[in-house]
Design an enzyme around this catalytic site. Structure first.
Site, PDB file in Angstrom:
ATOM      1  N   LYS A  43       0.826  -1.222   0.000  1.00  0.00           N
ATOM      2  CA  LYS A  43       0.000   0.000   0.000  1.00  0.00           C
ATOM      3  C   LYS A  43       0.859   1.272   0.000  1.00  0.00           C
ATOM      4  O   LYS A  43       0.544   2.218  -0.685  1.00  0.00           O
ATOM      5  CB  LYS A  43      -0.905   0.051   1.245  1.00  0.00           C
ATOM      6  CG  LYS A  43      -2.001  -0.973   1.286  1.00  0.00           C
ATOM      7  CD  LYS A  43      -2.942  -0.714   2.451  1.00  0.00           C
ATOM      8  CE  LYS A  43      -2.238  -0.761   3.794  1.00  0.00           C
ATOM      9  NZ  LYS A  43      -1.720  -2.075   4.207  1.00  0.00           N
ATOM     10  N   ARG A 122      -8.738   1.664   9.834  1.00  0.00           N
ATOM     11  CA  ARG A 122      -8.262   0.287   9.995  1.00  0.00           C
ATOM     12  C   ARG A 122      -9.212  -0.539  10.844  1.00  0.00           C
ATOM     13  O   ARG A 122      -8.983  -1.725  11.026  1.00  0.00           O
ATOM     14  CB  ARG A 122      -6.909   0.344  10.694  1.00  0.00           C
ATOM     15  CG  ARG A 122      -5.795  -0.405  10.008  1.00  0.00           C
ATOM     16  CD  ARG A 122      -4.579  -0.239  10.885  1.00  0.00           C
ATOM     17  NE  ARG A 122      -3.448  -0.957  10.418  1.00  0.00           N
ATOM     18  CZ  ARG A 122      -2.498  -0.438   9.648  1.00  0.00           C
ATOM     19  NH1 ARG A 122      -2.589   0.791   9.230  1.00  0.00           N
ATOM     20  NH2 ARG A 122      -1.463  -1.170   9.315  1.00  0.00           N
ATOM     21  N   ARG A 161      11.572  -5.892   3.449  1.00  0.00           N
ATOM     22  CA  ARG A 161      11.319  -4.450   3.268  1.00  0.00           C
ATOM     23  C   ARG A 161      12.331  -3.601   4.039  1.00  0.00           C
ATOM     24  O   ARG A 161      12.685  -3.898   5.164  1.00  0.00           O
ATOM     25  CB  ARG A 161       9.906  -4.129   3.761  1.00  0.00           C
ATOM     26  CG  ARG A 161       9.597  -2.640   3.744  1.00  0.00           C
ATOM     27  CD  ARG A 161       8.155  -2.380   3.753  1.00  0.00           C
ATOM     28  NE  ARG A 161       7.528  -2.709   5.023  1.00  0.00           N
ATOM     29  CZ  ARG A 161       6.217  -2.566   5.228  1.00  0.00           C
ATOM     30  NH1 ARG A 161       5.449  -2.137   4.254  1.00  0.00           N
ATOM     31  NH2 ARG A 161       5.699  -2.865   6.396  1.00  0.00           N
ATOM     32  N   ARG A 194      11.969  -1.910   9.719  1.00  0.00           N
ATOM     33  CA  ARG A 194      10.992  -1.541  10.740  1.00  0.00           C
ATOM     34  C   ARG A 194      10.930  -2.619  11.820  1.00  0.00           C
ATOM     35  O   ARG A 194      10.965  -3.805  11.513  1.00  0.00           O
ATOM     36  CB  ARG A 194       9.615  -1.387  10.096  1.00  0.00           C
ATOM     37  CG  ARG A 194       9.475  -0.112   9.309  1.00  0.00           C
ATOM     38  CD  ARG A 194       8.251  -0.070   8.455  1.00  0.00           C
ATOM     39  NE  ARG A 194       7.044  -0.616   9.064  1.00  0.00           N
ATOM     40  CZ  ARG A 194       5.839  -0.551   8.502  1.00  0.00           C
ATOM     41  NH1 ARG A 194       5.697   0.049   7.336  1.00  0.00           N
ATOM     42  NH2 ARG A 194       4.795  -1.072   9.092  1.00  0.00           N
ATOM     43  N   ARG A 205       0.376  -8.520  13.311  1.00  0.00           N
ATOM     44  CA  ARG A 205      -0.232  -7.571  12.367  1.00  0.00           C
ATOM     45  C   ARG A 205      -1.207  -8.272  11.420  1.00  0.00           C
ATOM     46  O   ARG A 205      -2.261  -7.739  11.091  1.00  0.00           O
ATOM     47  CB  ARG A 205       0.867  -6.869  11.555  1.00  0.00           C
ATOM     48  CG  ARG A 205       1.559  -5.809  12.386  1.00  0.00           C
ATOM     49  CD  ARG A 205       2.902  -5.463  11.800  1.00  0.00           C
ATOM     50  NE  ARG A 205       2.810  -4.767  10.534  1.00  0.00           N
ATOM     51  CZ  ARG A 205       3.792  -4.735   9.644  1.00  0.00           C
ATOM     52  NH1 ARG A 205       4.924  -5.382   9.870  1.00  0.00           N
ATOM     53  NH2 ARG A 205       3.645  -4.083   8.526  1.00  0.00           N
TER      54      ARG A 205
END
Ligand code: ADP
Length: 267
Positions: A43, A122, A161, A194, A205
């Site tokens: 996203k 969310r 990532r 992260r 998550r």
């Protein structure tokens, strides 16, 4: 390309009393979008590509929290300190804290170039609160884009990532490596992993997504705003897919009797 490139999102990231530099140019029909999808679906990358193409501002709640993370503890409010503890574990930040931040930043929803909301709403409570806020502000969403991807690919994307600590640009160790290892191509900032991209946080998550965020798909389907996009392939391919679908949507001219394509696509 438009001035969205230079927009530093200061009012969003640092607070509404700070002025943005390089505001997106004023558009007659700015696009107002929400992006949905599980963590790791891309996203953030899509939001960056979309905002550059549409001239809108990238309103990411995750970036807002990460920006606060780089401030000293003295500079953080108590609520923000608490929010960051939830985030590090991969858990959702409580609605009340998120809502306070969004409410303070209502002016960003009026951004003259439009906006792409990424990471908010969310939960169903957040979506309903946003609906009321937009109604009060006489604004409406044009579409809610939801990205879909198989679970195994999500985990590979998240664990590889890397994010720039300065400009928040996103890279991937194998799929989209920077030219120089550990350094952002765009601004020269250092890349970091992260904390919530570690395996134990990823599981939390994904669970939070299934339980709290996935129900929003039906909510926005009922509102006639849902747009499904398959998120396989390269970032550029997913972006093209998204644009094709968005371009097929039309925007009302205002009186409800005629419809026309957004001016943005005519450029
Ligand atoms: P993701 O890659 O999981 O989509 P984001 O950058 O959007 O990540 O968000 C990172 C974290 O920030 C989330 O896991 C959560 O802890 C917190 N967060 C961001 N937006 C919200 C929100 N709207 N409600 C609750 N928590 C949020």
């Amino acid at each position: 390309m438009n001035s969205g490139d230079r927009n530093d999102r200061a009012a969003w990231l640092k607070g509404p009393s700070i002025k943005c530099s390089g505001l997106p140019e004023k558009l007659n029909r700015p696009w107002r979008l929400v992006l949905l999808g599980p963590p790791g679906v891309g996203k953030g990358t899509q939001a960056e590509l979309l905002t550059r193409r549409l001239g809108a501002c990238h309103l990411s709640t995750g970036d807002l929290f990460r920006e606060a993370q780089h401030r000293s503890e003295r500079e953080q409010t108590l609520a923000m300190g608490a929010a960051l503890n939830f985030m590090k574990r991969g858990a959702l930040v409580p609605d009340a804290i998120v809502w306070e931040l969004i409410r303070e930043r209502t002016s960003c929803l009026h951004c003259q170039g439009g906006f792409v909301l990424d990471g908010f709403p969310r939960t169903l409570a957040q979506a309903k609160a946003l609906q009321v806020l937009l109604e009060n502000e006489r604004l409406s969403l044009d579409a809610v884009v939801t990205y879909e991807l198989p679970g195994a690919e999500i985990i590979s994307r998240l664990s590889g990532r890397r994010t720039c600590e300065k400009c928040m640009a996103i890279f991937h160790q194998t799929a989209q490596p920077p030219r120089i290892e550990g350094i952002c191509d765009r601004c020269g900032g250092a890349l970091f992993q992260r904390e919530d991209d570690r395996p134990e946080s990823i599981a939390v998550r994904l669970d939070a997504y299934e339980h709290s965020t996935a129900p929003l798909i039906q909510f926005y389907r009922n509102a006639g705003l849902l747009t499904l996009v398959v998120a396989t392939g390269s970032g550029e391919e997913i972006f093209q897919r998204t644009m094709t679908i968005l371009e097929s949507r039309v925007k009302p001219t205002g009186d409800g009797s005629q419809y026309e394509q957004s001016a943005v696509f005519a450029r």
